[in-house]
Write an enzyme that holds these catalytic residues in place. Sequence first.
Site, PDB file in Angstrom:
ATOM      1  N   ASP A 109      50.030  25.483 -15.079  1.00 40.68           N
ATOM      2  CA  ASP A 109      49.780  26.408 -13.954  1.00 40.68           C
ATOM      3  C   ASP A 109      50.911  26.238 -12.941  1.00 40.68           C
ATOM      4  O   ASP A 109      51.166  25.125 -12.464  1.00 40.68           O
ATOM      5  CB  ASP A 109      48.423  26.089 -13.317  1.00 40.68           C
ATOM      6  CG  ASP A 109      48.038  27.091 -12.242  1.00 40.68           C
ATOM      7  OD1 ASP A 109      47.061  27.829 -12.446  1.00 40.68           O
ATOM      8  OD2 ASP A 109      48.731  27.147 -11.204  1.00 40.68           O
ATOM      9  N   ILE A 110      51.569  27.353 -12.604  1.00 42.43           N
ATOM     10  CA  ILE A 110      52.683  27.268 -11.654  1.00 42.43           C
ATOM     11  C   ILE A 110      52.130  26.912 -10.271  1.00 42.43           C
ATOM     12  O   ILE A 110      51.095  27.437  -9.855  1.00 42.43           O
ATOM     13  CB  ILE A 110      53.478  28.596 -11.602  1.00 42.43           C
ATOM     14  CG1 ILE A 110      53.904  29.006 -13.014  1.00 42.43           C
ATOM     15  CG2 ILE A 110      54.693  28.462 -10.686  1.00 42.43           C
ATOM     16  CD1 ILE A 110      54.609  30.339 -13.095  1.00 42.43           C
ATOM     17  N   GLU A 147      49.198  33.199 -13.462  1.00 41.52           N
ATOM     18  CA  GLU A 147      50.380  32.317 -13.528  1.00 41.52           C
ATOM     19  C   GLU A 147      50.057  31.078 -14.346  1.00 41.52           C
ATOM     20  O   GLU A 147      50.533  30.002 -14.068  1.00 41.52           O
ATOM     21  CB  GLU A 147      50.886  31.943 -12.127  1.00 41.52           C
ATOM     22  CG  GLU A 147      49.874  32.020 -11.017  1.00 41.52           C
ATOM     23  CD  GLU A 147      48.806  30.930 -11.077  1.00 41.52           C
ATOM     24  OE1 GLU A 147      47.773  31.182 -11.723  1.00 41.52           O
ATOM     25  OE2 GLU A 147      49.008  29.855 -10.473  1.00 41.52           O
TER      26      GLU A 147
END
Length: 295
Positions: A172-173, A215
Site C-alpha cells: 500500500d503506497i 493504491e
Amino acid sequence: MESKVANLSIVSNKSLEAAKAANLQHYDISSALQTSLDFKEIIAIFCEKIQPMITHSGFIYTNPLFDLEYKKGIEARHACLYSLTIEDQALGELKLTRQQRFNENELQLLETLLCCLVYPLKNATLYQQAINMAHTDPLTKIQNRTAFNDSILREYNLAKRNRQHLSLIFIDIDYFKSINDQYGHECGDFALSSVAKWIKASIRDCDMIFRYGGEEFVVLLSDTPLDKATLIAERIRQTIEKNTLAYAMQTLQLTASLGVSTLLGNDTVQNLINRADNAMYQAKQQGRNRVQISE
Ligand code: GH3
Ligand code: MG
Ligand code: MG
C-alpha cells in the site's frame, strides 16, 4: 439466345464414397472443434483428429499473441508449416513433422482440414481477448482484482495438491492521498502506473502482480516460502523508496508499506489474504515504509 452449359463430371461410385467419407471427416472435426473456446483444447482436438489421416511424428502450434506453445511428439526431418490468419487476424503457426516427405495429396487434405480450424481459433482469440480485457486494469495495465481472485484460488489449490509453498505480499503506497491533493489526480495516476512498473521490475517472471484496489497492489508468489517472500518484499520496498518520480517540473519520492503472509496448514484463501492485509496495516502503524511479516 444464351446457351447455358452445365459442368458435369462423371464420378465412379468409389470416388463418390471417398468424397462422402471426406465430408464426414470434415463434419466430425468441425463439430469437435466447436466444443471449446480454449486454444490448447482446440489444438489438442485437431492434433488427435488429423493423426489417422495425415500421419506425423511431431506437432507444434505457437501463438505469440497469447504466448502459447503446444508441442506433441518428436520433431523430425520433414516439415510442413502453416501461418494461420483470417481477416487480418493472426491465429498462430502450425507445424507438422515426420521422417518421410509429405506428399501432395496429404498437403491438400491438410489444407482443407485447416479450414475447419481457423474459425474455432478465431473464436478462441476473441474470447481470450475479452477475458484479458476483463482481467486487466486499464490504468496500470497489470491484472486487476478479478484476475487476482481467480489466480489465488488456482494457486491455492495447486499448492495444496502439490504440497508447495505459496506466499502473498500486500503493498500500500504511503500517504498517497497527499500526492493527489498536492499535485493533482493526473499526477496520482502517473504515480500509480510508475509504482506498478517498479514492482514488476523487482519480481521474477513467474511472480504475479495485481492491482488490488486504489493504491494497493498484491504480489502472488507460488512455490515460495516466507523467508524468500520477505526478501522479495524488502526488494520491492527499496525499489519504490529509491526511485524518483518526475512529473511536469516536479520530482517526488514515494514509499510503501508491505505485509507478507504464507500458506499455513489449515489456511483458507481468505485467511491467507487477511494475514497479509493485517501485516500491511501493522507496517503502517509502526511508521510506514517497512515490511511486516504476518504472525
Ligand atoms: P496511508 O499511508 O495510510 O495508506 O495513506 P493514503 O493517503 O495512501 O491512504 P488513503 O486510503 O487515505 O488514500 C488513498 C487515496 O488513493 C485516496 C484515493 O483518492 C486515491 N486513489 C485511489 N485510486 C486512485 C486512482 O486510480 N487514481 C488516483 N489518482 N488516485 C487514486
Ligand atoms: Mg490503501
Ligand atoms: Mg495508502
